[in-house]
Design an enzyme around this catalytic site. Structure first.
Site, PDB file in Angstrom:
ATOM      1  N   SER A 177       0.796  -1.230   0.000  1.00 30.37           N
ATOM      2  CA  SER A 177       0.000   0.000   0.000  1.00 30.37           C
ATOM      3  C   SER A 177       0.827   1.278   0.000  1.00 30.37           C
ATOM      4  CB  SER A 177      -0.960   0.003   1.190  1.00 30.37           C
ATOM      5  OG  SER A 177      -0.240  -0.055   2.402  1.00 30.37           O
ATOM      6  N   HIS A 205      -5.419  -3.223  -2.372  1.00 26.50           N
ATOM      7  CA  HIS A 205      -5.142  -2.281  -3.467  1.00 26.50           C
ATOM      8  C   HIS A 205      -5.068  -2.943  -4.837  1.00 26.50           C
ATOM      9  CE1 HIS A 205      -4.426   1.011  -0.684  1.00 26.50           C
ATOM     10  NE2 HIS A 205      -3.904   0.086   0.100  1.00 26.50           N
ATOM     11  N   LYS A 236     -12.051   0.856  -1.436  1.00 31.57           N
ATOM     12  CA  LYS A 236     -11.019   1.414  -2.310  1.00 31.57           C
ATOM     13  C   LYS A 236     -11.518   1.364  -3.769  1.00 31.57           C
ATOM     14  CE  LYS A 236      -7.733   0.965   1.303  1.00 31.57           C
ATOM     15  NZ  LYS A 236      -6.899   0.125   2.133  1.00 31.57           N
TER      16      LYS A 236
END
Ligand SMILES: *Cc1c(COP(=O)(O)O)cnc(C)c1O
Length: 390
Positions: A177, A205, A236
């Site tokens: 990340s 991610h 996200k």
């Protein structure tokens, strides 16, 4: 109270004091910060789904049909049709036997890890793993062994010297990340098989973004099996909120009975579930593929421009593009300079990253256009020269 004031003073003295920034309006590629429009370069809303009409409409329909709260934890009376539908959708997307929702990625990692490992077991954790993985590991009471970032020979050595009659659990992020590089998944799968360990991948991610179908780091590497626990977040790339684990039916069944953050917490509300379902449909569609393509084009344009300017983008292979700076004061001066230039980028300092490796963490979105990226490249390059980074 004097002790807290003292602590805050010393944080300020070390350049480690943190403050929240208030945004007005929606999460878009340009946002209003302190009454002024700025280019957003620090959001994990990679595909721009956070204000997508399909997600918003789905959330509103979800509220109209199911209300605003689940009213209880899952094992009491908080399992609604939408929880089941979303879990089935996630399992289908990930190609696993089952999936289980958690209220956030933090709650997932602090629930899953202590359920899978305990006293007598050993957890092997990449040194750069997210704080929630570290906290989950500490909470588990298993022996915690941290291996140097992505160093497979070192991991092998550490597994060999840390004999156990219990379980071995290897944990990595799919996309790291703060560095934007990828885990060595094929090697990790081979090690896991050799030592009969469990392998858990936190793909917060990668999911939604990587691979032709957006399945994440596993799809990028073409790995179809060998990862026991795939964890991902919904806040996200999926533009919603919450998290999930995708695994075999047995593991999911076990977690329902053992993961304390799942058992002892009110479940996700209908609006979030409905928006997340719409997000999976979108990510899984031709529009999703188009957004991933746009994001990939943006990323390679942005990163190669920074590299050509002589900046150190560390190991970045993804939409997370760090710019190495070094010390905390300088990284804060850098982000302040960029803010004055109309660019919102966070400087990342310890304890989020190791001391001496402070960086700007730039995140690229599919909804950035060429003009946005050119503005960012220009401002970052000028800032780097002004502050002596290059
Ligand atoms: C963001 C993040 C989490 C936490 O997820 P939340 O849903 O924001 O709580 C966990 N792991 C990684 C690697 C992350 O980047």
């Amino acid at each position: 109270m004097e002790t807290f004031r003292e602590e805050i003073r010393s944080l300020k003295g070390e350049g480690l004091y943190r403050q929240m920034r208030l945004l007005q309006g929606c999460q878009r590629s340009r946002v209003i910060l302190d009454g002024r429009e700025v280019l957003l370069l620090c959001s994990n809303n990679y595909l721009g789904l956070a204000d997508h009409p399909l997600l918003k409409e789905a959330a509103i329909r979800g509220i109209a049909k199911y209300g605003v709260s689940s009213g209880a934890s899952r094992l009491v009376s908080g399992t609604m049709e939408l929880h089941e539908a979303l879990e089935k959708r996630i399992a289908r997307f990930k190609g696993t036997g089952a999936a289980l929702l958690f209220n956030s990625g933090y709650a997932a990692n602090t629930g899953i890890i202590p359920a899978l490992a305990g006293k007598g077991d050993v957890i092997f954790c990449d040194r750069l793993n997210h704080a929630s993985i570290l906290d989950g590991s500490l909470l588990s009471r298993a022996k915690l062994v941290r291996f140097p970032h992505n160093d497979m020979p070192a991991l092998r050595r550490l597994i060999t010297v840390n004999e156990t009659a219990g379980r071995r659990l290897i944990i990595t992020e799919g996309v790291f990340s703060m560095d934007g590089d990828l885990a060595r998944l094929p090697e990790l799968v081979a090690l896991k098989k050799e030592f009969d360990a469990l392998l858990m991948v936190d793909d917060a991610h990668g999911a939604g973004v990587l691979g032709n179908g957006g399945r994440g780091a596993i799809e990028q590497f073409g790995i179809l099996s060998g990862i026991d626990i795939q964890m991902g977040t919904l806040g996200k790339a999926f533009g919603s909120f919450g998290a999930y684990v995708a695994a075999s039916e047995e593991i999911v069944d076990y977690l329902v009975n053992r993961a304390r953050s799942f058992i002892f917490s009110t479940s996700l509300p209908p609006s979030v579930l409905a928006a997340s379902l719409a997000a999976f449909d979108l990510v899984d569609s031709s529009e999703g593929a188009l957004l991933r393509g746009k994001l990939a084009t943006n990323v390679s344009f942005f990163r190669s421009a920074l590299r050509s300017a002589g900046l150190d983008t560390m190991g970045s292979e993804t939409q997370i593009v760090p710019v190495f700076v070094g010390e905390p004061e300088r990284v804060m001066d850098f982000s302040q300079f960029l803010l004055e230039e109309g660019l919102f980028v966070q400087g990342i300092r310890p304890p989020t990253v190791p001391a001496g490796s402070c960086r700007l963490r730039c995140t690229i979105m599919a909804t950035h256009d060429r003009r946005d990226l050119e503005q960012a490249i220009d401002a970052i390059t000028r800032g780097a020269k002004k502050l002596g980074v290059i």
